[in-house]
Design a protein around this motif. Structure first.
Motif, PDB file in Angstrom:
ATOM      1  N   MET A   1       0.828  -1.207   0.000  1.00  0.00           N
ATOM      2  CA  MET A   1       0.000   0.000   0.000  1.00  0.00           C
ATOM      3  C   MET A   1       0.864   1.260   0.000  1.00  0.00           C
ATOM      4  SD  MET A   1      -3.185  -1.005   2.470  1.00  0.00           S
ATOM      5  CE  MET A   1      -4.149   0.459   2.191  1.00  0.00           C
ATOM      6  N   THR A   2       1.979   1.211   0.749  1.00  0.00           N
ATOM      7  CA  THR A   2       2.877   2.364   0.812  1.00  0.00           C
ATOM      8  C   THR A   2       3.562   2.585  -0.540  1.00  0.00           C
ATOM      9  OG1 THR A   2       3.307   1.768   3.115  1.00  0.00           O
ATOM     10  CG2 THR A   2       4.735   3.420   2.157  1.00  0.00           C
ATOM     11  N   GLU A   3       3.959   1.500  -1.197  1.00  0.00           N
ATOM     12  CA  GLU A   3       4.648   1.603  -2.487  1.00  0.00           C
ATOM     13  C   GLU A   3       3.711   2.120  -3.588  1.00  0.00           C
ATOM     14  OE1 GLU A   3       6.269  -2.247  -3.250  1.00  0.00           O
ATOM     15  OE2 GLU A   3       7.801  -2.074  -1.695  1.00  0.00           O
ATOM     16  N   HIS A   4       2.450   1.726  -3.523  1.00  0.00           N
ATOM     17  CA  HIS A   4       1.476   2.099  -4.571  1.00  0.00           C
ATOM     18  C   HIS A   4       0.392   3.027  -4.005  1.00  0.00           C
ATOM     19  CE1 HIS A   4       3.299  -0.966  -7.105  1.00  0.00           C
ATOM     20  NE2 HIS A   4       3.188  -1.824  -6.104  1.00  0.00           N
ATOM     21  N   LYS A   5       0.853   4.016  -3.261  1.00  0.00           N
ATOM     22  CA  LYS A   5      -0.055   4.949  -2.586  1.00  0.00           C
ATOM     23  C   LYS A   5      -1.032   5.611  -3.558  1.00  0.00           C
ATOM     24  CE  LYS A   5       2.443   6.889   0.814  1.00  0.00           C
ATOM     25  NZ  LYS A   5       3.219   7.943   1.464  1.00  0.00           N
ATOM     26  N   SER A   6      -0.520   6.108  -4.693  1.00  0.00           N
ATOM     27  CA  SER A   6      -1.360   6.873  -5.636  1.00  0.00           C
ATOM     28  C   SER A   6      -2.496   6.010  -6.197  1.00  0.00           C
ATOM     29  CB  SER A   6      -0.519   7.435  -6.770  1.00  0.00           C
ATOM     30  OG  SER A   6       0.145   6.389  -7.454  1.00  0.00           O
ATOM     31  N   LYS A   7      -2.218   4.733  -6.477  1.00  0.00           N
ATOM     32  CA  LYS A   7      -3.262   3.838  -7.001  1.00  0.00           C
ATOM     33  C   LYS A   7      -4.383   3.653  -5.984  1.00  0.00           C
ATOM     34  CE  LYS A   7      -0.602   0.975 -10.188  1.00  0.00           C
ATOM     35  NZ  LYS A   7      -0.065  -0.368 -10.429  1.00  0.00           N
ATOM     36  N   PHE A   8      -4.004   3.419  -4.730  1.00  0.00           N
ATOM     37  CA  PHE A   8      -5.006   3.178  -3.687  1.00  0.00           C
ATOM     38  C   PHE A   8      -5.801   4.447  -3.370  1.00  0.00           C
ATOM     39  CE2 PHE A   8      -2.238  -0.491  -2.904  1.00  0.00           C
ATOM     40  CZ  PHE A   8      -3.201  -1.498  -2.857  1.00  0.00           C
ATOM     41  N   ILE A   9      -5.120   5.598  -3.339  1.00  0.00           N
ATOM     42  CA  ILE A   9      -5.823   6.865  -3.088  1.00  0.00           C
ATOM     43  C   ILE A   9      -6.800   7.154  -4.234  1.00  0.00           C
ATOM     44  CG2 ILE A   9      -5.522   9.384  -2.921  1.00  0.00           C
ATOM     45  CD1 ILE A   9      -2.895   8.766  -1.360  1.00  0.00           C
ATOM     46  N   GLY A  10      -6.314   6.938  -5.477  1.00  0.00           N
ATOM     47  CA  GLY A  10      -7.165   7.134  -6.658  1.00  0.00           C
ATOM     48  C   GLY A  10      -8.397   6.243  -6.619  1.00  0.00           C
ATOM     49  N   SER A  11      -8.204   4.970  -6.285  1.00  0.00           N
ATOM     50  CA  SER A  11      -9.323   4.019  -6.187  1.00  0.00           C
ATOM     51  C   SER A  11     -10.310   4.455  -5.114  1.00  0.00           C
ATOM     52  CB  SER A  11      -8.817   2.612  -5.873  1.00  0.00           C
ATOM     53  OG  SER A  11      -7.966   2.157  -6.879  1.00  0.00           O
ATOM     54  N   PHE A  12      -9.778   4.883  -3.973  1.00  0.00           N
ATOM     55  CA  PHE A  12     -10.640   5.321  -2.863  1.00  0.00           C
ATOM     56  C   PHE A  12     -11.474   6.538  -3.267  1.00  0.00           C
ATOM     57  CE2 PHE A  12     -11.306   8.015   0.888  1.00  0.00           C
ATOM     58  CZ  PHE A  12     -12.075   7.152   1.658  1.00  0.00           C
ATOM     59  N   VAL A  13     -10.817   7.511  -3.935  1.00  0.00           N
ATOM     60  CA  VAL A  13     -11.522   8.723  -4.380  1.00  0.00           C
ATOM     61  C   VAL A  13     -12.616   8.358  -5.389  1.00  0.00           C
ATOM     62  CG1 VAL A  13     -11.253  10.881  -5.694  1.00  0.00           C
ATOM     63  CG2 VAL A  13      -9.629  10.318  -3.893  1.00  0.00           C
ATOM     64  N   LEU A  14     -12.306   7.483  -6.351  1.00  0.00           N
ATOM     65  CA  LEU A  14     -13.293   7.072  -7.357  1.00  0.00           C
ATOM     66  C   LEU A  14     -14.484   6.354  -6.718  1.00  0.00           C
ATOM     67  CD1 LEU A  14     -11.065   5.864 -10.332  1.00  0.00           C
ATOM     68  CD2 LEU A  14     -12.616   7.792 -10.321  1.00  0.00           C
ATOM     69  N   ILE A  15     -14.210   5.486  -5.760  1.00  0.00           N
ATOM     70  CA  ILE A  15     -15.294   4.769  -5.067  1.00  0.00           C
ATOM     71  C   ILE A  15     -16.165   5.757  -4.299  1.00  0.00           C
ATOM     72  CG2 ILE A  15     -15.787   3.133  -3.190  1.00  0.00           C
ATOM     73  CD1 ILE A  15     -13.251   1.567  -4.203  1.00  0.00           C
ATOM     74  N   THR A  16     -15.519   6.722  -3.634  1.00  0.00           N
ATOM     75  CA  THR A  16     -16.269   7.737  -2.872  1.00  0.00           C
ATOM     76  C   THR A  16     -17.163   8.565  -3.791  1.00  0.00           C
ATOM     77  OG1 THR A  16     -14.433   7.872  -1.301  1.00  0.00           O
ATOM     78  CG2 THR A  16     -16.039   9.658  -1.246  1.00  0.00           C
ATOM     79  N   ILE A  17     -16.593   9.027  -4.923  1.00  0.00           N
ATOM     80  CA  ILE A  17     -17.382   9.824  -5.884  1.00  0.00           C
ATOM     81  C   ILE A  17     -18.542   9.006  -6.444  1.00  0.00           C
ATOM     82  CG2 ILE A  17     -17.303  10.939  -8.168  1.00  0.00           C
ATOM     83  CD1 ILE A  17     -14.427  11.845  -7.428  1.00  0.00           C
ATOM     84  N   SER A  18     -18.273   7.734  -6.778  1.00  0.00           N
ATOM     85  CA  SER A  18     -19.324   6.853  -7.311  1.00  0.00           C
ATOM     86  C   SER A  18     -20.465   6.688  -6.312  1.00  0.00           C
ATOM     87  CB  SER A  18     -18.756   5.470  -7.662  1.00  0.00           C
ATOM     88  OG  SER A  18     -17.749   5.585  -8.617  1.00  0.00           O
ATOM     89  N   CYS A  19     -20.120   6.491  -5.049  1.00  0.00           N
ATOM     90  CA  CYS A  19     -21.143   6.333  -4.004  1.00  0.00           C
ATOM     91  C   CYS A  19     -21.967   7.615  -3.847  1.00  0.00           C
ATOM     92  CB  CYS A  19     -20.495   5.966  -2.677  1.00  0.00           C
ATOM     93  SG  CYS A  19     -19.829   4.299  -2.658  1.00  0.00           S
ATOM     94  N   MET A  20     -21.262   8.754  -3.874  1.00  0.00           N
ATOM     95  CA  MET A  20     -21.970  10.032  -3.735  1.00  0.00           C
ATOM     96  C   MET A  20     -22.926  10.270  -4.904  1.00  0.00           C
ATOM     97  SD  MET A  20     -18.801  12.328  -2.316  1.00  0.00           S
ATOM     98  CE  MET A  20     -19.540  13.902  -2.666  1.00  0.00           C
ATOM     99  N   LEU A  21     -22.465   9.964  -6.124  1.00  0.00           N
ATOM    100  CA  LEU A  21     -23.321  10.131  -7.305  1.00  0.00           C
ATOM    101  C   LEU A  21     -24.527   9.205  -7.249  1.00  0.00           C
ATOM    102  CD1 LEU A  21     -20.717  10.528 -10.196  1.00  0.00           C
ATOM    103  CD2 LEU A  21     -22.387  12.219  -9.461  1.00  0.00           C
TER     104      LEU A  21
END
Length: 200
Positions: free
Chosen positions: A13-33
């Motif tokens: 998770m530490t090595e691929h921080k940007s991928k996990f943050i991006g996935s989390f943001v996309l999931i959050t936006i999808s849920c909100m929409l």
């Protein structure tokens, strides 16, 4: 073994921080929409149904070879609402056509967006997008068969929410085509009228 796995997960998770943050943001936006659409859909649906009911939107329209004369008898016999309507496509210029509709009373009743309803036979309502595209405003005049009509309001018709000249057209072009409404008296003076019937 569990501790080794935990350390590996944390390291990945530490090595691929940007991928996990991006996935989390996309999931959050999808849920909100999803939640927003879920909450607004019933309101939009109710609004459309109310508009259709208040403006009495037709279920169909048709053209017949000979005019119908016993409209009340047909309505009573088949338990429906039937209204004779008229229209004419008038060329304002070589590139601009204005569809002139006769004012209705039973079906496809228009909504006034701005201005006032027609009071005289020399007044006209036009759709707002056509007015914008052709530099027309309240108080403008439009010449139809050498007669001036004063624009007294902008309107929306339920059967012309998306004003297309024919069903074959795919793209809205308010510069080239628009719709208008005139009084019954003014409509009778037009020269190339088409009669059709709306039914609900």
């Amino acid at each position: 073994m569990v501790m080794v796995l935990n350390k590996k997960i944390k390291r990945t998770m530490t090595e691929h921080k940007s991928k996990f943050i991006g996935s989390f943001v996309l999931i959050t936006i999808s849920c909100m929409l999803y939640i927003a659409f879920n909450l607004s859909t019933p309101s939009i649906k109710n609004g459309i149904e109310r508009y259709f009911e208040n403006n009495r939107v037709e279920d169909a329209y048709f053209i017949v070879q000979n005019n119908l004369y016993d409209i009340r008898g047909i309505e009573s016999r088949f338990n429906l609402i039937l209204e004779e309507r008229g229209m004419e496509d008038y060329k304002l210029t070589d590139d601009t056509t204005l569809r002139i509709l006769e004012e209705t009373s039973k079906l496809n009743r228009y909504s006034l967006i701005e201005g006032r309803p027609i009071a005289n036979s020399n007044e006209i309502l036009i759709d707002r997008e056509f007015a914008r595209a052709n530099d027309l405003y309240l108080g403008s005049t439009i010449e139809i068969y050498n007669r001036n009509f004063y624009v007294v309001g902008f309107f929306a018709a339920p059967d012309y929410i998306f004003p297309l000249k024919s069903e074959a057209d795919l793209v809205l072009n308010p510069k080239a085509f628009g719709v208008s409404v005139v009084s019954e008296k003014a409509y009778k003076r037009l020269k190339n009228k088409t009669t059709f019937y709306s039914v609900k």
